[in-house]
Motif scaffolding. Structure first.
Motif, mmCIF file in Angstrom:
data_model
loop_
_atom_site.group_PDB
_atom_site.id
_atom_site.type_symbol
_atom_site.label_atom_id
_atom_site.label_comp_id
_atom_site.label_asym_id
_atom_site.label_seq_id
_atom_site.Cartn_x
_atom_site.Cartn_y
_atom_site.Cartn_z
ATOM 1 N N GLU A 1 0.794 -1.219 0.000
ATOM 2 C CA GLU A 1 0.000 0.000 0.000
ATOM 3 C C GLU A 1 0.831 1.275 0.000
ATOM 4 O O GLU A 1 0.390 2.311 -0.469
ATOM 5 N N GLY A 2 2.017 1.217 0.532
ATOM 6 C CA GLY A 2 2.839 2.421 0.589
ATOM 7 C C GLY A 2 2.441 3.301 1.753
ATOM 8 O O GLY A 2 1.930 2.824 2.751
ATOM 9 N N ASP A 3 2.693 4.592 1.623
ATOM 10 C CA ASP A 3 2.451 5.542 2.701
ATOM 11 C C ASP A 3 0.958 5.776 2.840
ATOM 12 O O ASP A 3 0.391 6.651 2.221
ATOM 13 N N TRP A 4 0.316 4.992 3.722
ATOM 14 C CA TRP A 4 -1.141 5.042 3.757
ATOM 15 C C TRP A 4 -1.684 6.323 4.386
ATOM 16 O O TRP A 4 -2.832 6.670 4.184
ATOM 17 N N GLY A 5 -0.855 7.014 5.141
ATOM 18 C CA GLY A 5 -1.317 8.272 5.717
ATOM 19 C C GLY A 5 -1.234 9.429 4.735
ATOM 20 O O GLY A 5 -1.999 10.380 4.801
ATOM 21 N N ASN A 6 -0.283 9.365 3.807
ATOM 22 C CA ASN A 6 -0.073 10.440 2.837
ATOM 23 C C ASN A 6 0.031 9.839 1.441
ATOM 24 O O ASN A 6 1.128 9.616 0.953
ATOM 25 N N PRO A 7 -1.123 9.569 0.813
ATOM 26 C CA PRO A 7 -1.080 8.816 -0.454
ATOM 27 C C PRO A 7 -0.264 9.510 -1.541
ATOM 28 O O PRO A 7 0.145 8.863 -2.490
ATOM 29 N N ARG A 8 -0.004 10.814 -1.397
ATOM 30 C CA ARG A 8 0.815 11.464 -2.415
ATOM 31 C C ARG A 8 2.239 10.917 -2.389
ATOM 32 O O ARG A 8 2.972 11.026 -3.356
ATOM 33 N N HIS A 9 2.623 10.331 -1.283
ATOM 34 C CA HIS A 9 3.972 9.781 -1.169
ATOM 35 C C HIS A 9 4.039 8.334 -1.620
ATOM 36 O O HIS A 9 4.966 7.623 -1.260
ATOM 37 N N HIS B 1 -1.609 5.154 -14.080
ATOM 38 C CA HIS B 1 -2.626 5.358 -13.043
ATOM 39 C C HIS B 1 -2.392 6.597 -12.198
ATOM 40 O O HIS B 1 -3.335 7.328 -11.912
ATOM 41 N N LEU B 2 -1.159 6.811 -11.781
ATOM 42 C CA LEU B 2 -0.913 7.937 -10.876
ATOM 43 C C LEU B 2 -1.442 9.271 -11.408
ATOM 44 O O LEU B 2 -2.128 9.986 -10.677
ATOM 45 N N PRO B 3 -1.187 9.618 -12.688
ATOM 46 C CA PRO B 3 -1.649 10.923 -13.155
ATOM 47 C C PRO B 3 -3.167 11.084 -13.089
ATOM 48 O O PRO B 3 -3.654 12.202 -12.952
ATOM 49 N N VAL B 4 -3.906 9.978 -13.172
ATOM 50 C CA VAL B 4 -5.365 10.077 -13.095
ATOM 51 C C VAL B 4 -5.828 9.910 -11.655
ATOM 52 O O VAL B 4 -6.536 10.745 -11.095
ATOM 53 N N HIS B 5 -5.400 8.816 -11.066
ATOM 54 C CA HIS B 5 -5.860 8.418 -9.734
ATOM 55 C C HIS B 5 -5.501 9.453 -8.670
ATOM 56 O O HIS B 5 -6.285 9.736 -7.770
ATOM 57 N N ASP B 6 -4.309 10.017 -8.773
ATOM 58 C CA ASP B 6 -3.819 10.911 -7.728
ATOM 59 C C ASP B 6 -3.794 12.379 -8.148
ATOM 60 O O ASP B 6 -3.138 13.191 -7.510
ATOM 61 N N ALA B 7 -4.490 12.717 -9.237
ATOM 62 C CA ALA B 7 -4.418 14.089 -9.750
ATOM 63 C C ALA B 7 -4.733 15.105 -8.654
ATOM 64 O O ALA B 7 -4.029 16.098 -8.478
ATOM 65 N N LYS B 8 -5.763 14.827 -7.878
ATOM 66 C CA LYS B 8 -6.165 15.778 -6.850
ATOM 67 C C LYS B 8 -5.086 15.915 -5.777
ATOM 68 O O LYS B 8 -4.811 17.017 -5.304
ATOM 69 N N LEU B 9 -4.487 14.768 -5.423
ATOM 70 C CA LEU B 9 -3.447 14.802 -4.399
ATOM 71 C C LEU B 9 -2.254 15.649 -4.846
ATOM 72 O O LEU B 9 -1.567 16.262 -4.036
ATOM 73 N N TRP B 10 -2.009 15.626 -6.160
ATOM 74 C CA TRP B 10 -0.891 16.394 -6.688
ATOM 75 C C TRP B 10 -1.289 17.826 -7.002
ATOM 76 O O TRP B 10 -0.588 18.522 -7.729
#
Lengths: 549, 542
Positions: free
Chosen positions: A295-303, A414-423
Motif C-alpha cells: 500500500e505504501g504511505d497510507w497516511g499520505n497517499p501522495r507519497h 494510473h498515478l496521473p489520473v488516480h492521484d491528480a487531486k493529491l498532486w
C-alpha cells in the motif's frame, strides 16, 4: 565490460527519471512551485520572495525551507526558463547520480563485483527512489549528498586521506537541503562511526577534528535558524506533541481504580510508556508489508504509487533472502553499517505524528536496496549451482521484469489520473485561464487553501520578483507555528470562500472548487456567469470560474 | 529428572493461568453458549438445537460450526450440567496439553530438553495462547490437534513405529473436523512434511500408504459435506471473494486507462491479479508489528487492551532466533514452513490480521522465540565476568516479569471493563431477573444489539431442547451470512426501534433494550450493568 554495464544502468536510471518529467507527476505541488519560484527570484534579483538577500533558509510558506535545492535549481531555471521541467530537474539528476554513487559505495563496502552492479541496477529501478527522484523533493537531494559523504568517508578510511574533510562538507550540506536531515544524516554518521570504530581509532585524530569543525561551520546557518524559532514546525510534527486525550487517561485510572501515582499506573499506563509504545509502533510500521509492498504511505497517499507499495513484491522476497545472506557475514564493518542503518533509518519518521511517512523514512531506501542486492546475489549463486541454472535465472529475471512493468503501469498510467487531486492538479490551468481576463474585474477571488494558490499564481504568471518582494506579506497560520497564508496580489484575492455570504459580490470573478461554489447555487444566468470548469483527468471538476454579474 | 520437575511446574503454571476464574472471566459469549446448548440438546434429544441428528457440522447461527469440539464438550455437559465451566474446561485443558505437546515436539525436532522447556514456558504465558484457551474456542482445540500431529510425525521419523504415524494422521484429520482454518493450513503443512521428509517417507512407502488411506477414508464424510450445499455457506460469508471492494477497484483501474476495454487494462487488472494481491497483502498483515506486539486483533472479543498477541520482549528474541536459524537452517524447514503458511486461511478472509483464524501461528513463533532465548542465554554463558552475567540475567528477568505482569493486569483489571460490550456481560443477570418475574408478564421483548441473545437465554434458562426444536425458526441470512432466532416461548429478540410502536407491539410485556433504545420517558423498572458500571440493559414496562 563492467563499465558498459554501469553505463547501461545509468542510462536506464536517466530514462526512468527524466522521461516526461514535466507531465508526470501530473502537477507541481505547492512546495515544488515555491522552490521553482524562489530560484527564479534569486536568479532575477538575488533575493527570495520576501526580499531577503541570498538566504540559506527560505521563509516560503512559513515552513522555512533549507535552501540548497533552490540554489541548485537557479542555473536550470536560467537555462530552461521557469517551468515544471526546470523545477524538477535537480531532483531527477540527484536521483541519477545516486545510482552511480551507490555503485561506488557498494564497491567500497563489500568489494564484490556482482553486488555493486546489482545494487546500482536495483536502485535504478526502485519504485521508491524513482518516485522521489521525479519531482522537486529536497529529501532526494539530501540523500544524494549523504551518499557522497559516505563515499568520501569510505575512501578517506581506505587511503587515510584528507577526503574526510570533503565527507564532512557533504554531510553538512544535507542540512542545508532538507529539514529532516538533522536527524537522518546524524543517523548515518553514527552508524558509520559504530561500524568503523576500529578504523577510526587508527585514523589521524587531527583530520577527524578538522573535518568535524568544518562540517559544523558549514551548517552554522541551520543551527542559528533553530534558535531563531525557524524550526517551529517541529512542534507540529513531533509525536510528543500528541499525548493521550484526558478521557482515555481518566477511563484507564477509573477502570482499575488506579491513581496517577499508584505503582500499577506508573508501571503499566504512564505517559512515557504510552509514547514509547507509539514510537515503537510507528517504527515497526516501516517494516510492514503494507507499507513496503502493498500500500505504501497510507497516511499520505501522495507519497506513494496507486495500488502498490514502495518496493516491488519480488524486492520484498529478495529482502528476506538478503537478510539471510547478511546474517551469514562475519565481522564485516560494511554489513554492520548497512544493517544498523536499515534498523535506525525510520527513526525520524517514527518520532513524528504520522503512522508511517515515506519521505521522512526515505533514507531507508539505500540500506534496503543493498540488502535486496544481497538477496539477488545470494539467489544468483544458489540458482547457478543448479543444473538448469541459467534457464531458471532468466525465468526469474523475466518475472522480475513483469513485476517492474506493473510499477511502470501504475506510475505512468494510473498515478496521473488516480492521484491528480493529491498532486494539486488544476491550479496551472486555473491561473492560466484567469491571467488574461484578470484586468477586466475589480477583484478576482481565488479560493484560499493549504495548497497555497498564491504560489501557483506567481509561478505561472512568472510574476516579476522585484515587484512581488515589495508587497509580499504572509499572515499567521491557523495554528501556532504552522504555515501561513498570502491574502492577495494586486487585484487577486486569496480568501476562504463562503458562498452564501460571498455570492452577492458583484463584478467579482470567483475561482474555487465545486464544494465552495456549488453549481446548484450559481446557476441563475441573471446573476452568475460560468466562464469555465477546469477538470481533473478523470472528468471530475477541479475548479469553477464564476463571475457574479 | 530435573527437567521433568521444571516441566511439571510449567504445566501447573499454564493450568493456573488457564483455569483461574474461568467460569466468569470473560463472560460467556454467544458461540460458547451455542456449543454448550447444542451439546445439551444432543444429550437430551439426540438432536441439535435445530433438530439435526448427530451432525458433523452444527447449523447454529446458520454458520455451520465444525462439530468435533461440540462432541468433546458433550461429556462435560453431561456430568457437570449446562454451565460455563462445562463448556470451558475442555478448551483450557487442551491449552495445557498444547504446552506439553509443544515441549515434546521441540524435543523430537531438536533433541534439546532445554529448548523444549523454554518453549513450553513461553507458550504457558503467551497472551495469544492464554486468551483462546480461556473459553470454548474451537480454534484452540484445532491448534492442539495440529501440534499433536506434528509431534507424532516427528516421533515417527525418530522411532519409525507405525503407531505414531497413525496418531499423526488421526490428529490432522481431527483438526479438519474442529475448525475451518485447519482445512486450509493442514493440507499445506502436510505438503511441507511430505517435501522435507521425502527421503524417509520413500523408504517407508508401504506404511505411509496405509496411513494415508486411513486419513482419506476418515475425511470422506467431511468432503461430502464441504462439497455439498452446506459447505460453501461459511466460506462465502467471510472470504475475500465476498469483498466487493476488490471488483470495484478493478473497474476503477480499467477506467483510468481512459478506455475501459483497453487490452492492457484487461490484461493487468482482473480478478486473478487483484485477488492474488489481496491475498498476499492479507497474509503479510499477520507479520505486522502493531498486531503482533502492540495492539493485537481489531476484534474486541479477541484481544486484551493495549496488549499484542505476543510480548514486547519477544521482539528481540524472535530477531535473534531468526538470525540463528538463518545462519544454520538445518532441521528448521518444517517450523519455518509452518510459520509461513499458518496465516493462509486467515488471509483468504477479509478481516486481516485475524488472531483467531491464524491462531496456529503461535506454535512456530513461540518455538523460534524460545530458540532466540536459548541463544541469548548461550551468549551470556560465554561471559567471563560473573557480575556481568548476573546483571544481564537480572535485566532479562525484570523485563520479562514486567511484561508478564502488565499483561495480567490488563487482562484481569482492564479487559472486562474496557470491552464489556464484546462479550455478553450482563445477559446472565438479565436471565436471572426474567426467571424471577417470568409469570408476571405475557411476553418479553429483548434487544439483539449484543450479538445472538437467544442462544444465551436458552443456555441460562436450560430451556428444554425438545420444546425449542419444535417452536422456533431461523431467520434468513444477514449480509455477513448469519441467521438468528427471533422467537421462542414468551421471548422475542429484535431491535427495539421506535418506542411508541414498541409499546403498542409488546403491550403488557417487558421491553429490554440498551440505554439508547429505552427513552428517558419510559417506565424503567430495572437495569443490568456492565462490569464498568455503564448500563448494559434497561428493563421497561409499559
Amino acid at each position: 565490460m563492467k563499465n558498459k554495464f554501469l553505463l547501461l544502468i545509468i542510462s536506464l536510471a536517466a530514462i526512468l527519471r527524466l522521461w516526461n518529467l514535466g507531465e508526470v507527476p501530473p502537477s507541481l505541488t505547492s512546495d515544488e512551485a515555491a522552490l521553482g519560484y524562489n530560484a527564479y527570484s534569486i536568479l532575477k534579483t538575488g533575493r527570495d520572495e520576501y526580499g531577503q538577500l541570498l538566504p540559506l533558509v527560505f521563509k516560503s510558506f512559513g515552513d522555512y525551507k533549507p535552501g540548497l535545492y533552490v540554489y541548485v535549481d537557479v542555473p536550470f531555471v536560467a537555462f530552461f526558463g521557469l517551468n515544471e521541467f526546470s523545477t524538477r530537474l535537480p531532483g531527477a539528476i540527484s536521483g541519477i547520480v545516486a545510482v552511480w554513487l551507490l555503485y561506488l559505495i557498494t564497491r567500497e563496502l563489500f568489494k564484490d563485483k556482482k553486488l555493486e552492479i546489482l545494487a546500482a541496477a536495483l536502485l535504478a529501478v526502485s519504485p521508491w527512489h524513482i518516485l522521489f527522484s521525479r519531482g522537486a523533493w529536497e529529501v532526494n537531494l539530501s540523500l544524494t549528498l549523504t551518499l557522497t559523504g559516505i563515499y568520501f568517508f569510505l575512501r578517506a578510511l581506505r587511503d587515510k586521506t584528507n577526503l574526510m574533510i570533503l565527507s564532512a562538507v557533504f554531510f553538512a550540506l544535507t542540512l542545508l537541503s532538507y529539514q529532516g536531515a538533522k536527524l537522518s544524516t546524524g543517523i548515518v554518521i553514527l552508524s558509520l562511526g559504530v561500524a568503523y570504530h576500529k578504523n577510526l581509532f587508527k585514523f589521524p585524530r587531527r583530520t577527524i577534528l578538522t573535518s568535524f569543525a568544518i562540517g559544523v561551520i558549514v551548517c552554522i546557518p541551520i543551527i542559528l535558524s533553530i534558535f531563531q524559532g525557524k524550526a517551529g514546525r517541529l512542534e507540529v510534527f513531533n509525536v510528543f506533541s500528541y499525548p493521550r486525550p484526558q478521557e482515555v487517561v481518566d477511563s484507564i485510572s477509573e477502570q482499575g481504580n488506579e491513581s496517577k501515582n499508584s505503582i500499577t499506573y506508573t508501571l503499566f499506563h504512564s505517559e512515557p510508556l504510552f509514547f514509547a509504545r507509539s514510537v515503537l509502533g510507528r517504527w515497526m510500521n516501516h517494516y510492514s508489508t503494507r507499507f513496503l509492498v502493498f500500500e505504501g504511505d497510507w497516511g499520505n497517499p501522495r507519497h506513494s504509487i496507486p495500488n502498490m507499495g514502495l518496493i516491488l513484491i519480488l524486492d520484498g522476497a529478495l529482502l528476506v533472502l538478503g537478510l539471510v545472506a547478511l546474517s551469514r557475514f562475519k565481522e564485516y564493518p560494511g554489513a554492520t553499517f548497512i544493517l544498523l542503518w536499515f534498523l535506525v533509518a525510520p527513526l525520524p519518521s517514527a518520532l513524528s505524528r504520522d503512522a508511517v511517512h515515506a519521505v521522512r523514512a526515505f533514507n531507508m531506501v539505500i540500506p534496503l536496496i543493498i540488502i535486496v542486492a544481497f538477496g539477488a546475489a545470494f539467489l544468483w549463486d544458489k540458482v547457478m549451482s543448479q543444473k538448469l541454472g541459467r534457464k531458471i535465472l532468466s525465468l526469474i529475471a523475466i518475472i522480475y521484469a513483469l513485476n517492474f512493468l506493473y510499477f511502470l503501469e501504475s506510475y505512468f498510467i494510473h498515478l496521473p489520473v488516480h492521484d491528480a487531486k493529491l498532486w494539486e492538479f488544476g491550479y496551472k490551468e486555473a491561473v492560466q485561464t484567469a491571467l488574461p481576463i484578470q484586468q477586466n474585474y475589480k477583484n478576482v477571488v481565488f479560493v484560499q487553501s493549504y495548497d497555497q494558490p498564491y504560489i501557483y499564481y506567481l509561478f505561472y504568471s512568472k510574476y516579476d520578483p522585484k515587484k512581488y518582494q515589495q508587497s509580499a506579506k504572509l499572515t499567521e497560520g491557523l495554528q501556532k507555528n504552522d504555515v501561513g497564508f498570502v491574502e492577495g496580489i494586486d487585484n487577486m484575492r486569496f480568501e476562504w470562500i463562503d458562498w452564501p455570504s460571498h455570492r452577492g459580490r458583484r463584478g467579482v470573478l470567483f475561482l474555487g472548487t465545486p464544494e465552495q461554489i456549488p453549481p446548484n447555487d450559481s446557476k441563475d444566468p441573471s446573476q452568475f456567469k460560468l466562464l469555465k470548469e477546469i477538470k481533473y483527468p478523470d472528468g471530475k471538476v477541479a475548479f469553477r470560474l464564476v463571475e457574479v454579474l | 529428572m530435573r527437567n521433568k520437575l521444571i516441566l511439571i511446574i510449567i504445566l501447573l503454571a499454564a493450568a493456573f493461568l488457564r483455569f483461574n476464574q474461568l467460569g466468569t472471566l470473560p463472560a460467556l459469549n454467544a458461540d460458547e453458549a451455542a456449543i454448550g446448548y447444542n451439546a445439551y440438546s444432543l444429550i437430551q434429544t439426540g438432536r441439535d438445537e435445530h433438530g439435526n441428528s448427530w451432525p458433523i457440522s452444527f447449523e447454529s447461527f446458520n454458520d455451520y460450526k465444525p462439530g468435533l469440539f461440540f462432541y468433546i464438550v458433550l461429556p462435560f455437559v453431561k456430568f457437570l450440567g449446562l454451565n460455563e465451566w462445562a463448556v470451558r474446561i475442555p478448551g483450557a485443558a487442551l491449552g495445557v496439553l498444547t504446552v506439553l505437546m509443544t515441549y515434546l515436539l521441540v524435543v523430537e525436532l531438536k533433541r534439546s530438553h532445554k529448548l523444549g522447556i523454554l518453549t513450553a514456558a513461553l507458550l504457558a504465558v503467551s497472551p495469544w495462547h492464554i486468551h483462546f484457551s480461556r473459553g470454548g474456542w474451537e480454534v484452540n482445540a484445532a491448534t492442539f490437534f495440529i501440534t499433536f500431529g506434528v509431534f507424532a510425525f516427528l516421533r515417527w521419523i525418530n522411532v519409525k513405529n507405525r503407531k505414531w504415524l497413525i496418531i499423526f494422521v488421526l490428529s490432522f484429520v481431527a483438526s479438519f473436523y474442529t475448525y475451518h482454518s485447519a482445512r486450509v493450513v493442514v493440507p499445506l503443512l502436510t505438503l511441507g512434511i511430505l517435501l522435507f521428509y521425502r527421503s524417509q517417507i520413500l523408504k517407508n512407502l508401504r506404511m505411509v500408504f496405509w496411513a494415508a488411506l486411513v486419513g482419506i477414508v476418515l475425511l470422506i464424510p467431511l468432503a461430502k459435506e464441504v462439497f455439498g450445499p452446506v459447505g460453501a455457506s461459511r466460506a462465502q460469508g467471510v472470504s475475500i471473494f465476498a469483498d466487493p471492494g476488490v471488483v470495484d477497484r478493478i473497474n476503477e483501474q480499467r477506467g483510468e486507462h481512459g478506455n475501459v476495454a483497453s487490452k492492457l487494462g484487461l490484461l493487468i487488472h482482473n480478478k486473478f491479479t487483484n485477488y492474488s494481491l489481496e491475498f498476499m497483502a492479507n497474509w503479510g498483515e499477520h507479520f505486522w508489528g502493531q498486531f503482533l506486539f502492540l495492539s493485537g486483533d481489531d476484534i474486541e472479543r479477541d484481544k486484551v487492551p493495549d496488549v499484542g498477541e505476543l510480548y514486547l520482549f519477544q521482539i528481540p528474541l524472535l530477531l535473534v532466533g531468526l538470525f540463528m536459524i538463518a545462519r544454520n537452517p538445518k532441521s528448521w524447514s518444517i517450523i519455518l514452513w509452518w510459520l509461513i503458511i499458518a496465516s493462509t486461511a486467515s488471509a483468504l478472509t477479509f478481516q486481516s490480521p485475524h488472531a483467531l483464524r491464524s491462531h496456529n501461528m503461535i506454535i512456530p513463533i513461540t518455538i523460534i522465540s524460545a530458540y532466540g532465548l536459548s541463544g541469548v542465554m548461550g551468549w551470556l554463558g560465554k561471559f567471563n565476568n560473573k557480575h556481568l552475567i548476573v546483571t544481564w540475567y537480572l535485566l532479562l528477568v525484570t523485563v520479562i516479569a514486567w511484561d508478564f505482569s502488565r499483561y495480567l493486569h490488563e487482562y484481569y483489571v482492564h479487559m472486562p471493563k474496557e470491552y464489556s460490550f464484546s462479550s455478553q456481560y450482563g445477559v446472565k443477570d438479565l436471565v436471572n431477573y426474567i426467571k424471577e418475574n417470568y409469570d408476571k408478564y405475557p411476553n418479553f421483548a429483548i434487544t439483539d444489539k449484543y450479538d445472538q441473545p437467544y442462544i444465551l437465554f436458552l443456555f441460562y434458562l436450560q430451556y428444554p431442547s425438545d420444546k425449542f426444536q419444535k417452536e422456533h425458526a431461523l431467520t434468513a441470512r444477514d449480509r455477513f451470512g448469519f441467521s438468528t432466532v427471533r422467537d421462542f416461548d414468551k421471548f422475542h429478540f429484535e431491535e427495539i426501534g421506535n418506542w411508541d410502536d414498541a409499546l403498542k407491539k409488546y403491550k403488557g410485556g417487558l421491553i429490554i433494550g440498551t440505554d439508547k433504545e429505552i427513552p428517558d420517558t419510559a417506565n424503567v423498572i430495572g437495569a443490568v450493568n456492565f462490569p464498568n458500571g455503564r448500563p448494559a440493559f434497561q428493563i421497561a414496562a409499559d
